[in-house]
Write a protein that holds these residues in place. Structure first.
Motif, mmCIF file in Angstrom:
data_model
loop_
_atom_site.group_PDB
_atom_site.id
_atom_site.type_symbol
_atom_site.label_atom_id
_atom_site.label_comp_id
_atom_site.label_asym_id
_atom_site.label_seq_id
_atom_site.Cartn_x
_atom_site.Cartn_y
_atom_site.Cartn_z
ATOM 1 N N GLN A 19 -6.678 7.247 0.054
ATOM 2 C CA GLN A 19 -5.477 7.586 -0.066
ATOM 3 C C GLN A 19 -4.912 7.949 -1.425
ATOM 4 O OE1 GLN A 19 -3.690 5.234 3.145
ATOM 5 N NE2 GLN A 19 -2.531 6.925 3.607
ATOM 6 N N LEU A 20 -5.420 6.909 -2.398
ATOM 7 C CA LEU A 20 -4.966 6.858 -3.722
ATOM 8 C C LEU A 20 -5.701 7.955 -4.561
ATOM 9 C CD1 LEU A 20 -4.604 3.085 -4.314
ATOM 10 C CD2 LEU A 20 -2.647 4.582 -4.401
ATOM 11 N N LEU A 21 -7.076 7.872 -4.441
ATOM 12 C CA LEU A 21 -7.796 8.595 -5.259
ATOM 13 C C LEU A 21 -7.541 10.330 -5.416
ATOM 14 C CD1 LEU A 21 -11.244 7.346 -4.338
ATOM 15 C CD2 LEU A 21 -10.163 7.383 -6.638
ATOM 16 N N PRO A 22 -7.145 10.872 -4.316
ATOM 17 C CA PRO A 22 -6.745 12.402 -4.722
ATOM 18 C C PRO A 22 -5.562 12.800 -5.516
ATOM 19 C CG PRO A 22 -6.927 11.924 -2.292
ATOM 20 C CD PRO A 22 -6.972 10.640 -3.027
ATOM 21 N N TYR A 23 -4.916 11.409 -5.977
ATOM 22 C CA TYR A 23 -3.693 11.583 -6.926
ATOM 23 C C TYR A 23 -4.374 11.478 -8.389
ATOM 24 C CZ TYR A 23 -0.804 11.622 -2.871
ATOM 25 O OH TYR A 23 -0.061 11.973 -2.116
ATOM 26 N N GLN A 24 -5.434 11.467 -8.674
ATOM 27 C CA GLN A 24 -6.450 11.832 -9.792
ATOM 28 C C GLN A 24 -5.902 10.608 -10.673
ATOM 29 O OE1 GLN A 24 -5.659 16.027 -10.129
ATOM 30 N NE2 GLN A 24 -7.831 16.096 -10.406
ATOM 31 N N SER A 75 0.837 -1.106 0.058
ATOM 32 C CA SER A 75 0.043 -0.134 0.080
ATOM 33 C C SER A 75 0.850 1.151 0.002
ATOM 34 C CB SER A 75 -0.892 -0.030 1.126
ATOM 35 O OG SER A 75 -0.282 0.238 2.291
ATOM 36 N N GLU A 76 2.141 1.344 0.677
ATOM 37 C CA GLU A 76 2.807 2.233 0.875
ATOM 38 C C GLU A 76 3.386 2.481 -0.605
ATOM 39 O OE1 GLU A 76 5.779 1.791 3.785
ATOM 40 O OE2 GLU A 76 4.270 1.885 5.500
ATOM 41 N N SER A 77 3.826 1.605 -1.211
ATOM 42 C CA SER A 77 4.426 1.377 -2.594
ATOM 43 C C SER A 77 3.279 2.101 -3.791
ATOM 44 C CB SER A 77 4.994 0.138 -3.239
ATOM 45 O OG SER A 77 5.897 -0.393 -2.266
ATOM 46 N N MET A 78 2.044 1.642 -3.536
ATOM 47 C CA MET A 78 1.310 2.281 -4.392
ATOM 48 C C MET A 78 0.824 3.676 -4.292
ATOM 49 S SD MET A 78 -1.635 -0.887 -4.064
ATOM 50 C CE MET A 78 -1.546 -2.488 -4.828
ATOM 51 N N ILE A 79 0.661 4.079 -3.008
ATOM 52 C CA ILE A 79 0.537 5.502 -2.681
ATOM 53 C C ILE A 79 1.779 6.422 -3.150
ATOM 54 C CG2 ILE A 79 0.314 7.286 -0.924
ATOM 55 C CD1 ILE A 79 -1.078 4.877 0.751
ATOM 56 N N LEU A 80 3.033 6.018 -2.755
ATOM 57 C CA LEU A 80 4.143 6.520 -3.697
ATOM 58 C C LEU A 80 3.965 6.659 -5.123
ATOM 59 C CD1 LEU A 80 6.970 8.059 -3.239
ATOM 60 C CD2 LEU A 80 7.910 5.534 -3.383
ATOM 61 N N ALA A 81 3.881 5.414 -5.709
ATOM 62 C CA ALA A 81 3.542 5.378 -7.236
ATOM 63 C C ALA A 81 2.609 6.583 -7.616
ATOM 64 C CB ALA A 81 3.381 4.049 -7.613
ATOM 65 N N ALA A 82 1.345 6.344 -7.229
ATOM 66 C CA ALA A 82 0.276 7.239 -7.591
ATOM 67 C C ALA A 82 0.859 8.679 -7.357
ATOM 68 C CB ALA A 82 -0.952 7.136 -6.651
ATOM 69 N N LYS A 83 1.416 9.147 -6.237
ATOM 70 C CA LYS A 83 1.846 10.438 -6.109
ATOM 71 C C LYS A 83 2.864 10.962 -7.156
ATOM 72 C CE LYS A 83 4.345 13.443 -2.502
ATOM 73 N NZ LYS A 83 4.705 13.316 -1.315
ATOM 74 N N THR A 84 3.962 9.877 -7.271
ATOM 75 C CA THR A 84 4.890 10.237 -8.476
ATOM 76 C C THR A 84 4.205 10.340 -9.776
ATOM 77 O OG1 THR A 84 6.600 8.985 -7.178
ATOM 78 C CG2 THR A 84 6.955 9.416 -9.427
ATOM 79 N N ALA A 85 3.395 9.290 -10.120
ATOM 80 C CA ALA A 85 2.700 9.416 -11.542
ATOM 81 C C ALA A 85 1.953 11.051 -11.563
ATOM 82 C CB ALA A 85 1.771 8.452 -11.636
ATOM 83 N N VAL A 113 -16.123 10.831 -11.781
ATOM 84 C CA VAL A 113 -15.416 11.688 -13.133
ATOM 85 C C VAL A 113 -15.406 13.023 -12.722
ATOM 86 C CG1 VAL A 113 -16.173 12.546 -15.373
ATOM 87 C CG2 VAL A 113 -15.995 10.159 -14.877
ATOM 88 N N THR A 114 -16.477 13.605 -11.961
ATOM 89 C CA THR A 114 -16.745 14.905 -11.613
ATOM 90 C C THR A 114 -15.933 15.321 -10.574
ATOM 91 O OG1 THR A 114 -19.029 14.872 -12.258
ATOM 92 C CG2 THR A 114 -18.300 16.421 -10.859
ATOM 93 N N ARG A 115 -15.659 14.284 -9.519
ATOM 94 C CA ARG A 115 -14.756 14.459 -8.337
ATOM 95 C C ARG A 115 -13.276 14.472 -8.636
ATOM 96 N NH1 ARG A 115 -16.304 10.679 -3.588
ATOM 97 N NH2 ARG A 115 -18.428 11.078 -4.698
ATOM 98 N N TYR A 116 -12.885 13.562 -9.597
ATOM 99 C CA TYR A 116 -11.333 13.170 -9.545
ATOM 100 C C TYR A 116 -10.924 13.467 -11.225
ATOM 101 C CZ TYR A 116 -12.283 11.248 -4.907
ATOM 102 O OH TYR A 116 -12.403 11.025 -3.630
ATOM 103 N N GLY A 117 -11.787 14.030 -12.127
ATOM 104 C CA GLY A 117 -11.323 14.449 -13.416
ATOM 105 C C GLY A 117 -10.876 13.141 -14.330
ATOM 106 N N THR A 118 -11.390 12.107 -13.667
ATOM 107 C CA THR A 118 -11.003 10.552 -14.314
ATOM 108 C C THR A 118 -11.860 10.219 -15.514
ATOM 109 O OG1 THR A 118 -10.124 8.399 -13.642
ATOM 110 C CG2 THR A 118 -12.315 9.256 -12.346
ATOM 111 N N ILE A 119 -11.313 9.142 -16.109
ATOM 112 C CA ILE A 119 -12.125 8.353 -16.902
ATOM 113 C C ILE A 119 -12.723 7.074 -16.119
ATOM 114 C CG2 ILE A 119 -12.375 7.179 -19.107
ATOM 115 C CD1 ILE A 119 -9.906 9.116 -20.110
ATOM 116 N N VAL A 120 -13.914 6.629 -16.227
ATOM 117 C CA VAL A 120 -14.128 5.235 -15.528
ATOM 118 C C VAL A 120 -14.768 4.412 -16.479
ATOM 119 C CG1 VAL A 120 -15.917 4.434 -13.763
ATOM 120 C CG2 VAL A 120 -14.859 6.696 -13.435
#
Length: 267
Positions: free
Chosen positions: A111-116, A75-85, A158-165
């Motif tokens: 924790q991951l979603l705010p990194y859009q 989970s720590e690796s994932m959060i770091l990866a999302a932040k870096t991306a 989509v509205t909240r995070y500007g993502t494609i679902v």
């Protein structure tokens, strides 16, 4: 250019450019996922060590974060990866496997979603749980809802995070700010093989890693695995042979097979 030709062009682009896809994915499906990426023309790498996350993302075209076999280290690796991306503008895909099943999964997803994430791909129950649209339960990693039941939840994300679902199901539904795409390719036998949803997520990563039109890239990846599944099912005795034949079909699929079987609608 017609949508059909645009989609096939995306398939060809992956074959030509062989994008490097960095996967932090679950260990149940690593082999299948890597083989699916290779068969489609991409280059997979599976790496979750925190010490190399940032360097690995630096050389990759895209990042996959799949929480299927989640633990505290990963989970720590994932959060770091999302932040870096997110900070480097690298496209990344979130596969929220088992969202809503446990508080730990939901905590990590929050924790991951705010990194859009560029794309979120999950089954209907996972998308609903992720959006906290209602209390529909997940059953492990299997969906207890139909894809069309998750449309409002997807729109919320989509509205909240500007993502494609991308909602996977009997009909795959892809949603962004401007459009909704419905894909009816695939075969029921595909649900009997573990990790094909995870393979779809990885293929999405490959396609968005090199495409300008991210929505069409997601659609092309989902159509590709759906049609490959249909073709594979016709020559398979059951789930085991389907798994092998699907990899072959990802590798050998022709333009004519693609066009003849394509079932897609855009609204």
């Amino acid at each position: 250019m017609s949508m059909e030709k645009i989609l096939w062009e995306q398939v060809q682009l992956v074959r030509q450019k062989s994008p490097l896809v960095h996967n932090i994915t679950n260990y149940v499906v690593m082999n299948n996922t890597a083989n699916a990426l290779l068969a489609a023309g991409a280059s997979p790498i599976m790496a979750h060590a925190k010490s190399e996350i940032q360097e690995m993302i630096g050389i990759s075209h895209s990042v996959i974060i799949n929480i299927g076999t989640l633990d505290e280290y990963w989970s720590e690796s994932m959060i770091l990866a999302a932040k870096t991306a997110h900070s480097t503008g690298k496209p990344w895909v979130l596969d929220p496997v088992g969202a809503g099943a446990t508080s730990f999964r939901d905590q990590v997803l929050n924790q991951l979603l705010p990194y859009q994430p560029t794309v979120i791909r999950g089954n209907a129950s996972e998308i609903i749980a992720l959006a906290k649209a209602n209390t529909t339960a997940t059953k492990g990693v299997d969906s207890t809802a139909q894809s069309n039941e998750a449309v409002d939840a997807a729109r919320s994300l989509v509205t909240r995070y500007g993502t494609i679902v991308c909602i996977s199901g009997e009909t795959d539904i892809i949603i962004d700010h401007q459009q909704e795409i419905f894909i009816k390719n695939g075969h029921p036998l595909m649900t009997k093989v573990t990790g094909l949803g995870c393979s779809a997520t990885a293929l999405i990563g490959a396609f968005i890693g090199i495409a300008e039109d991210k929505v069409m890239a997601v659609a092309a990846a989902m159509v590709l695995i759906g049609i490959a599944g249909e073709l594979a099912a016709e020559e398979s005795k059951g789930p085991a042979s389907l798994q092998v034949n699907l990899i072959d079909q990802l590798y050998t699929i022709t333009e004519q097979e693609f066009f003849n079987r394509l079932k897609i609608e855009r609204k």
